[in-house]
Design an enzyme around this catalytic site. Structure first.
Site, PDB file in Angstrom:
ATOM      1  N   HIS A 161       0.848  -1.236  -0.046  1.00 56.14           N
ATOM      2  CA  HIS A 161      -0.051   0.089   0.026  1.00 56.14           C
ATOM      3  C   HIS A 161       0.969   1.292   0.008  1.00 56.14           C
ATOM      4  CE1 HIS A 161      -3.727  -2.294   0.563  1.00 56.14           C
ATOM      5  NE2 HIS A 161      -3.099  -3.006   1.374  1.00 56.14           N
TER       6      HIS A 161
ATOM      7  N   TYR B 145       3.399  -5.440   9.688  1.00 52.19           N
ATOM      8  CA  TYR B 145       3.432  -4.005   9.700  1.00 52.19           C
ATOM      9  C   TYR B 145       4.414  -3.146  10.442  1.00 52.19           C
ATOM     10  CZ  TYR B 145      -1.791  -4.104   7.808  1.00 52.19           C
ATOM     11  OH  TYR B 145      -2.631  -4.064   7.046  1.00 52.19           O
TER      12      TYR B 145
END
Length: 352
Positions: free
Chosen positions: A64, A330
């Protein structure tokens, strides 16, 4: 004449980049929980793989990577106050910092390179507690087990001759995993919008709302756009999504309804590949209002890790194994990109 439906090979080629988040989650899950040999599959090695596939773009997310920061608030109507003790659901306003983005590791990829859009949000309560969530514009995840994730990693490996995943390998993967049926059914009819503002974004994973009396209820959530859908056909330029967003905001804030869907006792809450029936109880919890967009290099979202396990009192994670996996992956990506930014600043400070 009506347009014939796309072939399976065309669908798999078009949606090949969907394997990117699957790959990321797969290996981190396998490593964290010990289901696979940690010497073969670790979060760091998977992030390395994403970096190799998308190219090294220092300071950017490994997945992303292309996105835009947004900010605004959530206006709660109080309808969930009896179901969750989280302050965000009490009547009133909670500030929000968010990010619209596309899957993939290339921050310069054209907007039409992948049909999925994402929306990440950070709600900050008056008491300092935060609710962070990452949502996607698809109703169900392809698979729900670490073994299947690992196989998807193998199927999504780029072909050295083309630099892209082998459609035959991907087709074989889907054929051997019937649980992907719900996802593939959606893929065949999906029509990505030319606007971030007109997409619906779903949590995919299940969580629990916890009431003041300790009552726990499994839920999934989505934000439903007030704006009408706009076809991506004819959209021009590599960055039309950000341009459309900025243009819309000049006319006023954009709004989405936050809809909470409650599971029945026999609904699966630990498998994001399984949809819940349409007749489940839903509650409109309030309105997400976004009134500002800023390039991510300058925006507040740049330094936010949208870890979905960061939750306020009143919301808890379910047993879905993807949640701790996402958190671990993450974190790895966050440490890399922030470290690169720090190194760049240090180098600039020491220039003669």
């Amino acid at each position: 004449m009506s347009t014939p439906p796309p072939s399976n090979k065309a669908i798999l080629a078009r949606y090949g980049l969907i394997a990117v988040p699957v790959v990321l989650l797969a290996a981190s899950m396998a490593y964290v929980h010990g289901w696979l040999d940690p010497h073969r599959v670790t979060p760091a090695r998977i992030v390395d793989n994403l970096q190799a596939n998308g190219g090294l773009h220092a300071g950017y997310r490994r997945n992303h990577a292309k996105g835009i920061c947004v900010s605004g608030w959530f206006e709660s109507n109080g309808e969930l106050a009896q179901d969750s003790k989280a302050a965000v659901f009490a009547p009133g306003r909670t500030p929000v910092v968010g990010r619209f983005a596309l899957p993939g590791g290339n921050p310069y990829a054209p907007d039409n390179s992948v049909p999925i859009r994402s929306l990440a949000l950070r709600f900050t309560q008056a008491d300092g507690q935060q609710w962070r969530t990452g949502m996607n514009s698809m109703p169900v995840f392809p698979v729900g087990t670490p073994e299947a994730f690992f196989e998807s990693l193998q199927a999504g490996r780029p072909d050295p001759a083309t630099g892209k995943p082998n459609p035959a390998a991907q087709q074989a993967f889907f054929a051997s995993h019937p649980e992907t049926g719900a996802f593939l059914a959606w893929v065949k009819t999906a029509k990505p919008s030319a606007s971030y503002a007109s997409e619906r974004y779903d949590s995919l994973n299940a969580f629990y709302l916890v009431a003041a009396d300790g009552r726990r209820q499994a839920v999934r959530w989505a934000v439903i756009p007030e704006s009408a859908a706009v076809s991506a056909n004819g959209a021009e330029g590599a960055d039309y999504l950000a341009q459309d967003l900025q243009q819309r905001l000049t006319a006023g804030p954009l709004r989405w309804a936050l809809r909470m869907t409650f599971a029945n006792p026999d609904d699966p809450v630990d498998d994001a590949s399984k949809p819940w029936p349409q007749d489940r109880r839903t509650v409109e919890a309030g309105t997400l209002v976004l009134d500002r967009a800023v390039a991510q290099i300058d925006g507040q979202c740049r330094d936010v890790n949208y870890d979905p396990t960061i939750l306020p009192s009143g919301i808890e994670i379910s047993a879905d194994p993807l949640l701790p996996a996402r958190s671990a992956a993450y974190a790895d990506s966050y440490l890399r990109r922030t470290g690169e930014v720090d190194a760049l600043h240090t180098a600039q400070e020491h220039r003669p």
